[in-house]
Design a protein around this motif. Sequence first.
Motif, PDB file in Angstrom:
ATOM      1  N   TYR A  51      13.968  38.602   3.591  1.00 46.08           N
ATOM      2  CA  TYR A  51      13.479  39.611   4.000  1.00 46.08           C
ATOM      3  C   TYR A  51      14.118  40.953   4.675  1.00 46.08           C
ATOM      4  CZ  TYR A  51       8.296  38.198   6.560  1.00 46.08           C
ATOM      5  OH  TYR A  51       7.310  38.057   6.526  1.00 46.08           O
ATOM      6  N   ASN A  52      15.523  40.565   4.609  1.00 48.63           N
ATOM      7  CA  ASN A  52      17.250  40.659   5.108  1.00 48.63           C
ATOM      8  C   ASN A  52      17.354  41.161   3.722  1.00 48.63           C
ATOM      9  OD1 ASN A  52      17.351  40.912   7.454  1.00 48.63           O
ATOM     10  ND2 ASN A  52      18.124  39.396   7.469  1.00 48.63           N
ATOM     11  N   LYS A  53      17.184  40.648   1.927  1.00 52.25           N
ATOM     12  CA  LYS A  53      17.642  40.767   0.870  1.00 52.25           C
ATOM     13  C   LYS A  53      16.398  41.853   0.497  1.00 52.25           C
ATOM     14  CE  LYS A  53      19.635  36.620  -1.032  1.00 52.25           C
ATOM     15  NZ  LYS A  53      19.387  35.520  -1.342  1.00 52.25           N
ATOM     16  N   THR A  54      14.818  41.444   1.129  1.00 47.23           N
ATOM     17  CA  THR A  54      14.004  42.788   0.339  1.00 47.23           C
ATOM     18  C   THR A  54      14.496  44.455   1.857  1.00 47.23           C
ATOM     19  OG1 THR A  54      12.030  40.487   0.607  1.00 47.23           O
ATOM     20  CG2 THR A  54      11.873  43.026   0.621  1.00 47.23           C
ATOM     21  N   ARG A  55      14.629  43.811   2.779  1.00 49.99           N
ATOM     22  CA  ARG A  55      14.954  44.976   3.133  1.00 49.99           C
ATOM     23  C   ARG A  55      16.069  46.082   2.066  1.00 49.99           C
ATOM     24  NH1 ARG A  55      14.997  46.659   8.885  1.00 49.99           N
ATOM     25  NH2 ARG A  55      15.864  48.090   8.947  1.00 49.99           N
ATOM     26  N   GLU A  56      17.389  45.493   1.424  1.00 52.00           N
ATOM     27  CA  GLU A  56      18.703  45.901   0.653  1.00 52.00           C
ATOM     28  C   GLU A  56      18.083  46.259  -0.334  1.00 52.00           C
ATOM     29  OE1 GLU A  56      21.323  42.783   0.571  1.00 52.00           O
ATOM     30  OE2 GLU A  56      21.471  43.094   3.093  1.00 52.00           O
ATOM     31  N   ARG A  57      16.865  45.749  -1.013  1.00 54.57           N
ATOM     32  CA  ARG A  57      16.259  46.277  -1.879  1.00 54.57           C
ATOM     33  C   ARG A  57      15.360  47.132  -2.342  1.00 54.57           C
ATOM     34  NH1 ARG A  57      13.001  41.626  -5.360  1.00 54.57           N
ATOM     35  NH2 ARG A  57      13.741  42.642  -6.855  1.00 54.57           N
ATOM     36  N   VAL A  58      14.934  47.443  -0.840  1.00 55.39           N
ATOM     37  CA  VAL A  58      14.133  48.588  -0.986  1.00 55.39           C
ATOM     38  C   VAL A  58      14.619  49.902  -0.737  1.00 55.39           C
ATOM     39  CG1 VAL A  58      12.710  49.428   0.976  1.00 55.39           C
ATOM     40  CG2 VAL A  58      11.923  47.617   0.146  1.00 55.39           C
ATOM     41  N   GLU A  59      16.111  49.854   0.336  1.00 52.48           N
ATOM     42  CA  GLU A  59      17.040  50.587   0.388  1.00 52.48           C
ATOM     43  C   GLU A  59      17.518  51.221  -0.695  1.00 52.48           C
ATOM     44  OE1 GLU A  59      20.196  48.658   3.227  1.00 52.48           O
ATOM     45  OE2 GLU A  59      18.721  49.367   5.161  1.00 52.48           O
ATOM     46  N   LYS A  60      17.809  50.206  -1.903  1.00 51.37           N
ATOM     47  CA  LYS A  60      18.101  50.853  -2.691  1.00 51.37           C
ATOM     48  C   LYS A  60      17.898  51.256  -3.797  1.00 51.37           C
ATOM     49  CE  LYS A  60      21.699  47.525  -2.981  1.00 51.37           C
ATOM     50  NZ  LYS A  60      22.335  46.278  -3.534  1.00 51.37           N
ATOM     51  N   MET A  61      16.493  51.584  -3.485  1.00 52.00           N
ATOM     52  CA  MET A  61      15.281  51.749  -4.778  1.00 52.00           C
ATOM     53  C   MET A  61      14.681  53.118  -4.278  1.00 52.00           C
ATOM     54  SD  MET A  61      12.132  48.678  -4.394  1.00 52.00           S
ATOM     55  CE  MET A  61      12.629  47.429  -4.737  1.00 52.00           C
ATOM     56  N   PRO A  62      15.362  54.273  -5.480  1.00 55.91           N
ATOM     57  CA  PRO A  62      14.985  55.743  -5.118  1.00 55.91           C
ATOM     58  C   PRO A  62      13.577  56.196  -5.571  1.00 55.91           C
ATOM     59  CG  PRO A  62      16.218  55.272  -7.833  1.00 55.91           C
ATOM     60  CD  PRO A  62      15.893  54.132  -6.611  1.00 55.91           C
ATOM     61  N   ASN A  63      13.004  55.349  -5.655  1.00 53.38           N
ATOM     62  CA  ASN A  63      11.495  55.534  -6.471  1.00 53.38           C
ATOM     63  C   ASN A  63      10.033  55.809  -5.246  1.00 53.38           C
ATOM     64  OD1 ASN A  63      12.792  55.215  -9.398  1.00 53.38           O
ATOM     65  ND2 ASN A  63      11.329  53.818  -9.228  1.00 53.38           N
ATOM     66  N   ILE A  64      11.015  54.823  -4.196  1.00 53.46           N
ATOM     67  CA  ILE A  64       9.817  54.872  -2.586  1.00 53.46           C
ATOM     68  C   ILE A  64      10.655  56.118  -1.938  1.00 53.46           C
ATOM     69  CG2 ILE A  64       9.482  54.210  -1.053  1.00 53.46           C
ATOM     70  CD1 ILE A  64      10.100  51.201  -2.087  1.00 53.46           C
ATOM     71  N   ASP A  65       9.655  56.797  -0.810  1.00 56.77           N
ATOM     72  CA  ASP A  65       9.795  57.993  -0.693  1.00 56.77           C
ATOM     73  C   ASP A  65       9.904  57.466   1.371  1.00 56.77           C
ATOM     74  OD1 ASP A  65       7.654  57.620  -0.038  1.00 56.77           O
ATOM     75  OD2 ASP A  65       6.488  59.368   0.943  1.00 56.77           O
ATOM     76  N   ALA A  66      10.633  58.439   1.945  1.00 54.97           N
ATOM     77  CA  ALA A  66      11.322  57.919   2.849  1.00 54.97           C
ATOM     78  C   ALA A  66      10.435  57.342   4.091  1.00 54.97           C
ATOM     79  CB  ALA A  66      11.962  59.363   3.663  1.00 54.97           C
ATOM     80  N   ALA A  67       9.474  58.072   3.877  1.00 55.90           N
ATOM     81  CA  ALA A  67       8.360  57.672   4.940  1.00 55.90           C
ATOM     82  C   ALA A  67       7.464  56.340   4.603  1.00 55.90           C
ATOM     83  CB  ALA A  67       7.344  58.598   4.702  1.00 55.90           C
ATOM     84  N   LEU A  68       7.683  55.995   3.146  1.00 53.30           N
ATOM     85  CA  LEU A  68       7.446  54.935   2.959  1.00 53.30           C
ATOM     86  C   LEU A  68       7.729  53.392   3.245  1.00 53.30           C
ATOM     87  CD1 LEU A  68       4.939  53.176   1.518  1.00 53.30           C
ATOM     88  CD2 LEU A  68       5.687  53.525  -0.639  1.00 53.30           C
ATOM     89  N   LYS A  69       9.502  54.329   2.937  1.00 56.16           N
ATOM     90  CA  LYS A  69      10.388  53.091   3.433  1.00 56.16           C
ATOM     91  C   LYS A  69      10.328  52.768   4.850  1.00 56.16           C
ATOM     92  CE  LYS A  69      13.921  53.802  -0.117  1.00 56.16           C
ATOM     93  NZ  LYS A  69      15.412  54.669  -0.188  1.00 56.16           N
ATOM     94  N   THR A  70      10.462  53.996   5.486  1.00 56.68           N
ATOM     95  CA  THR A  70      10.396  53.502   7.219  1.00 56.68           C
ATOM     96  C   THR A  70       8.997  52.662   7.631  1.00 56.68           C
ATOM     97  OG1 THR A  70      10.191  55.726   7.577  1.00 56.68           O
ATOM     98  CG2 THR A  70      10.915  55.127   9.589  1.00 56.68           C
ATOM     99  N   GLU A  71       8.576  52.590   6.972  1.00 56.85           N
ATOM    100  CA  GLU A  71       7.119  51.779   7.535  1.00 56.85           C
ATOM    101  C   GLU A  71       7.387  50.334   6.726  1.00 56.85           C
ATOM    102  OE1 GLU A  71       1.978  51.772   5.598  1.00 56.85           O
ATOM    103  OE2 GLU A  71       3.270  53.524   4.966  1.00 56.85           O
ATOM    104  N   ILE A  72       7.562  50.553   5.047  1.00 51.72           N
ATOM    105  CA  ILE A  72       8.053  48.317   5.149  1.00 51.72           C
ATOM    106  C   ILE A  72       8.939  48.302   5.907  1.00 51.72           C
ATOM    107  CG2 ILE A  72       9.624  47.376   3.481  1.00 51.72           C
ATOM    108  CD1 ILE A  72       7.905  49.811   1.076  1.00 51.72           C
ATOM    109  N   PHE A  73      10.364  49.510   6.092  1.00 55.83           N
ATOM    110  CA  PHE A  73      11.267  48.509   7.329  1.00 55.83           C
ATOM    111  C   PHE A  73      10.643  48.237   8.425  1.00 55.83           C
ATOM    112  CE2 PHE A  73      14.584  51.188   5.194  1.00 55.83           C
ATOM    113  CZ  PHE A  73      14.865  50.268   4.003  1.00 55.83           C
ATOM    114  N   THR A  74       9.672  49.136   9.290  1.00 59.68           N
ATOM    115  CA  THR A  74       8.964  48.484  10.610  1.00 59.68           C
ATOM    116  C   THR A  74       8.251  47.014  10.449  1.00 59.68           C
ATOM    117  OG1 THR A  74       8.640  51.072  10.587  1.00 59.68           O
ATOM    118  CG2 THR A  74       7.712  49.201  12.270  1.00 59.68           C
ATOM    119  N   ALA A  75       7.531  46.986   9.320  1.00 59.68           N
ATOM    120  CA  ALA A  75       6.805  46.247   8.873  1.00 59.68           C
ATOM    121  C   ALA A  75       8.143  44.362   8.617  1.00 59.68           C
ATOM    122  CB  ALA A  75       5.986  45.821   7.545  1.00 59.68           C
TER     123      ALA A  75
END
Length: 185
Positions: A103-127
Amino acid sequence: MNRFKTISVSVILFVFLFGNIGTSLAVTANDDLQTEIKKLRENRQSFQGLKGEYDTAKTDEAKAKVANLREAAKKKAEEAQKKMEGKRKEALLRLIDIQIKQYNKTRERVEKMPNIDAALKTEIFTAIDTAIQKLNEEKTKVENATTKEGIKNLAKEIQGLFKTHREIIKKIVEAIHASRLDKAI
């Protein structure tokens, strides 16, 4: 004739005396024999009684040995059971730790992804945070579990939580595809 009378009287007297003596000797010998036979029977009965006591004592000793062996085997089985439960706990805790790391690695990868907007990132981080929190709760439950059935039930719960990881990964992949489509259009 006189002589004959003397001889016959002496013979009769002899026979009478020795016959009675022989009879009395025979009766005495018979009484002694009967007494000895009676003592022999009493000794045999006493021996059989002692043999019965000996057999009973041996049986009791064997039962005690079997009971001790059973008790020792029971203790070994309980110790083995505890060791198995300990290994199950270790395996589950290791799986939980691995899942948390993923999960932590997934979080780091999502943080590095420029294609995903901030609202979706927050939703994924919350999950992800919710899933990690649930895994930590399960981790404490596993550490406190004492029975085999309890550990098995926790393993099933953890397996269900692992399925949520797949769903989170699916959301991330869908988000990546959606963001790429938005940029492509």
